[in-house]
Design an enzyme around this catalytic site. Structure first.
Site, PDB file in Angstrom:
ATOM      1  CG  ASP A  27     143.657  61.369  29.525  1.00  0.00           C
ATOM      2  OD1 ASP A  27     143.694  62.476  30.519  1.00  0.00           O
ATOM      3  OD2 ASP A  27     143.928  60.275  29.798  1.00  0.00           O
ATOM      4  CG  ASP A  39     141.628  56.661  29.497  1.00  0.00           C
ATOM      5  OD1 ASP A  39     141.710  56.307  28.272  1.00  0.00           O
ATOM      6  OD2 ASP A  39     142.641  56.711  30.060  1.00  0.00           O
ATOM      7  CG  ASP A  53     141.912  60.415  32.939  1.00  0.00           C
ATOM      8  OD1 ASP A  53     142.215  59.695  32.061  1.00  0.00           O
ATOM      9  OD2 ASP A  53     142.674  61.518  33.237  1.00  0.00           O
TER      10      ASP A  53
END
Ligand code: UTP
Ligand code: MN
Length: 535
Positions: free
Chosen positions: A325, A459, A327
């Site tokens: 992902d 995120d 961040d």
């Protein structure tokens, strides 16, 4: 060797047996009491002196011949080292008692034969490089250069399997062992090299030994092949599905995405989005893609709050080339300036068609409530947005206007990702998905198999500036590095560290910090830069 000779002469002056002339000035003897015993040593020493040998009572640098009985070369060498006779000094002869008794009989120092010499080391130990590693991962520098990937992959797989099976203690033990192997400066070739290394339990050592000796670990191989592990991997690969949910489904006989689809289970909004973008989200994110998303996020943040700052955290901050992902940590230089920032940023990104899914949780951290009474939790309470980002092929590549998403983005995104009409269709019982919700956009008129965008997990975290250093440290990882920092703080410093604050339990006060360096200093640790936190 003039200096040596001079020393010998001077040490001879005050020798304890002045009546016997020193017949052999180039030979200074020392008998090791270890295993020989004090009385036998005294007897043999006297015998030597009577025959005109110089036999020293105490070991010193002037000694040229060390004689011992029933000791190995390694044992004598260890004893010498303990006397401060460092390696690299003039080597002494390490001799067996047989040389001494033969010399006594001959009345002179007999020629040193191989049989008189102590075997210095067992041959298989001769080449052994012994590693030395501090026990907390936050005391070590762990770069991305891993010399033991076969071993660390194996241990990480067992850690992952334990984690997916809700066996946290076991999982952490394997992770710690893997982290120690990652920190080694070279490749391990034999288990003897691992003596004295921290965090290597019996189980991990067995796995390492199996791989070093036979090339593979039966336990790792059978885990990898097991239906249970494979099912856990497939199901937790769905965004929004954790080990507990996966476990429940497996108990119902659900092992594949197709079986999940057929089961008629109602999925929550996150899981629906996760299923819909399954292939994309299980495809590693490249650094270039993270940078492209960073540009988009930065533009959105600055447009809603000009002074606000965005920092790329997680694995990419540690220099990883790929991640699962992306961040981001967002803050504002004025305390309180971050208030309301997240919802504005999310609205902005949403209106631009960049978000395929998002769920925002509010900031629930209050120092007065969450303070030292609570154990520092690894789950922080920042305002946070879990999202699935729609990354366009041309985004961040300097083609056209990176700031302007293509017109069809918003159209394709007009329906909520969780709507029932965008349910995933699974074909062939495998992990290949065809997502009906993605049909209909003008993009689909392109040749089959080509889509000009991909889904990426992103995120976003918002922190007040007063907690920024702690949030940055906490969100840079690695996960094990973070865990070890908290363990160090608690066990070694009686402090509680979280992504919000550091509390000193002895002084009963918070230790403030405006940089990561200050936090390491508070913890009594050498500063480790992000690129060396890849534990
Ligand atoms: P990630 O899970 O994103 O890991 O958490 P990563 O190191 O970036 O690795 P990949 O490449 O994405 O797989 C990043 C950091 O954020 C912290 C974790 O502890 C880790 O240090 N984190 C994550 C939290 O503090 N709280 C969370 O809820 C999630
Ligand atoms: Mn990450």
């Amino acid at each position: 060797m003039v200096p040596l000779k001079r020393r010998k002469v001077s040490s001879n002056v005050g020798d304890n047996n002045p009546e016997a002339p020193n017949k052999f000035p180039q030979v200074v003897l020392f008998l090791l009491e270890r295993k020989m015993g004090a009385s036998r040593r005294a007897f043999l020493s006297q015998l030597g002196r009577r025959k005109g040998f110089q036999v020293e009572e105490l070991f010193s640098e002037s000694v040229t011949h060390v004689v011992s009985e029933n000791n190995s070369g390694l044992e004598v060498r260890t004893w010498l080292d303990s006397q401060g006779r460092g390696q690299g000094r003039t080597p002494v002869h390490l001799l067996d008692i047989s040389w001494y008794t033969e010399s006594m009989r001959a009345g002179l120092p007999v020629q040193i034969l191989d049989t008189h010499k102590l075997q210095e080391q067992r041959t298989d130990d001769a080449e052994v490089v012994v590693f030395c590693v501090p026990s907390y991962a936050c005391q070590r520098r762990t770069t991305l250069e891993n010399h033991n990937t076969i071993l660390t992959d194996a241990l990480s797989l067992l850690a992952e399997n334990a984690e997916l099976s809700d066996q946290e203690g076991r999982s952490v033990a394997f992770r710690r062992a893997a982290a120690v192997m990652k920190a080694l400066p070279g490749a391990v070739t034999g288990v003897t090299q691992l003596r004295g290394l921290p965090c290597l339990g019996e189980h991990s050592l067995r796995v390492i030994k199996d791989i070093l000796e036979t090339g593979a670990s039966a336990e790792v191989e059978s885990t990898k092949q097991s239906e249970r592990y494979k099912a856990l991997k497939v199901l937790t690969g769905i965004f929004g599905v954790g080990p507990k949910t996966a476990e429940r489904w497996i108990r119902e006989g659900i092992h594949t995405l197709q079986q999940l689809q057929d089961s008629g289970h109602t999925l929550n909004r996150a899981q629906q989005a996760g299923l819909q973008h399954y292939d994309d989200l299980n495809q590693p994110v490249a650094k270039a893609e993270a940078d492209a998303i960073a540009e988009v996020v930065e533009r959105a943040v600055v447009s809603v709050s000009p002074g606000a700052q965005v920092t790329l955290t997680g694995g990419f901050r540690r220099g990883k080339p790929t991640g699962h992902d992306v961040d981001f940590l967002i803050t504002h230089p004025e305390e309180g300036g971050e208030d309301g920032l997240m919802s504005k940023v999310v609205s902005r990104l949403e209106s631009q068609g960049f978000l395929l899914y998002q769920k925002t949780t509010r900031n629930s951290y209050l120092e007065s409530k969450d303070g030292p009474a609570r154990p520092a939790s690894n789950m922080d309470r920042f305002e946070r947005c879990f999202s699935i980002f729609k990354l366009h092929e041309d985004e961040g590549r300097g083609t056209g206007h990176p700031g302007t998403p293509t017109g069809n983005t918003a159209a394709a995104n007009s329906g909520s990702p969780g709507d029932s009409d965008s349910r995933s269709q699974i074909h062939g019982g495998e992990q290949r998905l065809l997502v009906s919700g993605e049909d209909g956009g003008p993009e689909e008129t392109k040749p089959a198999g080509h889509r000009p965008w991909r889904a990426v997990r992103v995120d976003l975290v918002v922190s007040p500036i007063s907690q920024f250093a702690f949030a940055l440290l906490g969100w840079t990882g690695s996960k094990l590095f973070e865990r070890e920092l908290r363990r160090w703080a608690g066990h070694e410093k009686t402090m509680s560290l979280s992504s919000h604050a550091l509390y000193d339990n002895k002084q009963s006060r918070y230790l403030r910090a405006t940089s990561e360096q200050e936090i390491f200093a508070h913890l009594g640790l050498e500063f480790i830069p992000p690129s060396e936190r890849n534990a």
